[in-house]
Design a protein around this motif. Structure first.
Motif, PDB file in Angstrom:
ATOM      1  N   SER A   1      27.345 135.953  49.378  1.00 16.96           N
ATOM      2  CA  SER A   1      26.806 137.345  49.266  1.00 16.96           C
ATOM      3  C   SER A   1      26.406 137.605  48.271  1.00 16.96           C
ATOM      4  CB  SER A   1      28.629 137.572  49.088  1.00 16.96           C
ATOM      5  OG  SER A   1      27.803 139.180  49.202  1.00 16.96           O
ATOM      6  N   ASP A   2      25.007 138.690  47.818  1.00 19.56           N
ATOM      7  CA  ASP A   2      24.196 138.869  46.881  1.00 19.56           C
ATOM      8  C   ASP A   2      25.560 139.806  45.684  1.00 19.56           C
ATOM      9  OD1 ASP A   2      21.792 138.787  47.065  1.00 19.56           O
ATOM     10  OD2 ASP A   2      21.221 140.163  48.332  1.00 19.56           O
TER      11      ASP A   2
ATOM     12  N   GLN B   1      20.561 133.628  55.820  1.00 20.90           N
ATOM     13  CA  GLN B   1      19.708 133.460  54.601  1.00 20.90           C
ATOM     14  C   GLN B   1      20.655 133.048  53.474  1.00 20.90           C
ATOM     15  OE1 GLN B   1      21.032 137.734  53.661  1.00 20.90           O
ATOM     16  NE2 GLN B   1      20.212 137.936  51.793  1.00 20.90           N
ATOM     17  N   TRP B   2      21.380 132.061  53.749  1.00 22.06           N
ATOM     18  CA  TRP B   2      22.071 131.329  52.700  1.00 22.06           C
ATOM     19  C   TRP B   2      22.551 130.373  52.729  1.00 22.06           C
ATOM     20  CZ3 TRP B   2      23.123 134.259  47.727  1.00 22.06           C
ATOM     21  CH2 TRP B   2      23.323 135.787  47.955  1.00 22.06           C
TER      22      TRP B   2
ATOM     23  N   ASP C   1      20.294 132.066  47.370  1.00 21.06           N
ATOM     24  CA  ASP C   1      19.326 132.632  48.990  1.00 21.06           C
ATOM     25  C   ASP C   1      19.074 131.643  49.591  1.00 21.06           C
ATOM     26  OD1 ASP C   1      17.580 134.305  50.262  1.00 21.06           O
ATOM     27  OD2 ASP C   1      18.187 135.885  48.967  1.00 21.06           O
ATOM     28  N   SER C   2      18.333 131.510  50.635  1.00 18.69           N
ATOM     29  CA  SER C   2      17.546 130.228  51.144  1.00 18.69           C
ATOM     30  C   SER C   2      15.985 130.910  51.221  1.00 18.69           C
ATOM     31  CB  SER C   2      17.553 130.214  52.683  1.00 18.69           C
ATOM     32  OG  SER C   2      19.467 129.935  53.153  1.00 18.69           O
ATOM     33  N   LYS C   3      15.961 131.849  50.317  1.00 10.75           N
ATOM     34  CA  LYS C   3      14.493 132.059  49.897  1.00 10.75           C
ATOM     35  C   LYS C   3      14.198 131.676  48.920  1.00 10.75           C
ATOM     36  CE  LYS C   3      15.037 136.920  50.561  1.00 10.75           C
ATOM     37  NZ  LYS C   3      16.762 136.544  51.242  1.00 10.75           N
ATOM     38  N   GLN C   4      15.388 131.450  47.884  1.00 16.80           N
ATOM     39  CA  GLN C   4      14.724 131.061  46.654  1.00 16.80           C
ATOM     40  C   GLN C   4      14.407 129.453  46.458  1.00 16.80           C
ATOM     41  OE1 GLN C   4      17.983 133.402  44.509  1.00 16.80           O
ATOM     42  NE2 GLN C   4      16.391 134.980  43.971  1.00 16.80           N
TER      43      GLN C   4
ATOM     44  N   TRP D   1      26.150 128.608  46.025  1.00 14.42           N
ATOM     45  CA  TRP D   1      25.539 129.279  47.987  1.00 14.42           C
ATOM     46  C   TRP D   1      24.372 129.805  46.808  1.00 14.42           C
ATOM     47  CZ3 TRP D   1      26.382 128.995  52.932  1.00 14.42           C
ATOM     48  CH2 TRP D   1      28.191 127.949  52.323  1.00 14.42           C
TER      49      TRP D   1
END
Length: 253
Positions: free
Chosen positions: A17-18, A40-41, A56-59, A54
């Motif tokens: 979670s952010d 997302q994670w 972020d899967s975009k990073q 954890w």
């Protein structure tokens, strides 16, 4: 699955979670194993210290298992300046911080963005006397829980990064680092570069710093600062009191 950090710094969180606590940071060029994926994670484990959390899967950028093993077997090469940048093939600049990993730049099959770096690099094991010298590069860096850079760092992130820049492996948290090395009986037995650990009222290790000459210590508390060290702990002259209670001194190197 395996991946590498291709951004300057990404947060490593306790939960997916952010809003979750940042337990550490992943610096440019660090590689890791992906243990679990959600929408997302991704839960990951860093190769350097096996720390989990954890992201972020975009990073991050995926790499093959072959390339993960290749990087894991390579000697570690790090950026040795406070701030530098790498340049991609289309002239996009990516800022990187002190301690960013550069080993993958030598492998075209991993360096898909064709990053180039022209700054100062450091690699290999340095003499113990260099540890305190390196620690001064973080002096006055603000304290940041989970931080690992001169722009924000916590006590164990500070000791881990200073040791890493000198070719030594420390675990991530102070309590984990306290399990490493050889315990010393007295402050008088210590040398510059040794680690001092401090506990709370429950006996849990909660703080760590690097011993300097003449009974001084450099550590991250509010900021990376230099204070006196005695048999009771850290004495802060500005506050006119001991702020941390000494538990044990360890010789790691």
């Amino acid at each position: 699955m395996f991946a590498i950090c291709n951004l300057a710094i990404i947060p490593l969180r306790a939960e997916p979670s952010d809003r979750s606590e940042i337990v550490s940071q992943i610096l440019f060029g660090e590689h890791f194993e992906i243990l679990e994926q959600q929408k997302q994670w991704s839960k990951i484990k860093l190769h350097f210290d096996n720390y989990e959390g954890w992201v972020d899967s975009k990073q991050y950028q995926f790499i093959s298992e072959k390339n993960y093993k290749k990087l894991s077997n390579d000697g570690i090469i790090l950026n040795s300046d406070l701030v530098e940048y790498v340049t991609s093939a289309n002239n996009v600049l990516v800022p990187i911080t002190l301690g960013a990993s550069l080993s993958f730049l030598n492998h075209d099959d991993i360096n898909v963005n064709q990053f180039e770096f022209e700054g100062l690099r450091v690699s290999g094991i340095k003499p113990k006397k260099e540890i305190v010298k390196t620690s001064f590069m973080y002096l006055n860096a603000p304290y940041l829980w989970g931080g690992k850079t001169p722009f924000g760092i916590d006590c164990s992130g500070f000791t881990q990064m200073v040791y890493k820049l000198n070719g030594y492996i420390l675990l991530r948290d102070a309590s984990q680092q306290a399990s490493q090395g050889e315990a010393l009986s007295f402050i008088e037995e210590s040398e510059p570069g040794d680690l001092a650990f401090f506990d709370n009222e429950d006996g849990n290790i909660i703080h760590v710093g690097i011993i300097m000459e003449d009974n001084y210590i450099i550590h991250a508390s509010g900021k990376v600062r230099i204070d006196r060290l005695d048999h009771l702990g850290i004495y802060n002259a500005e506050q006119n009191r001991h702020t941390h209670r000494l538990r044990v001194i360890k010789k790691i190197v």
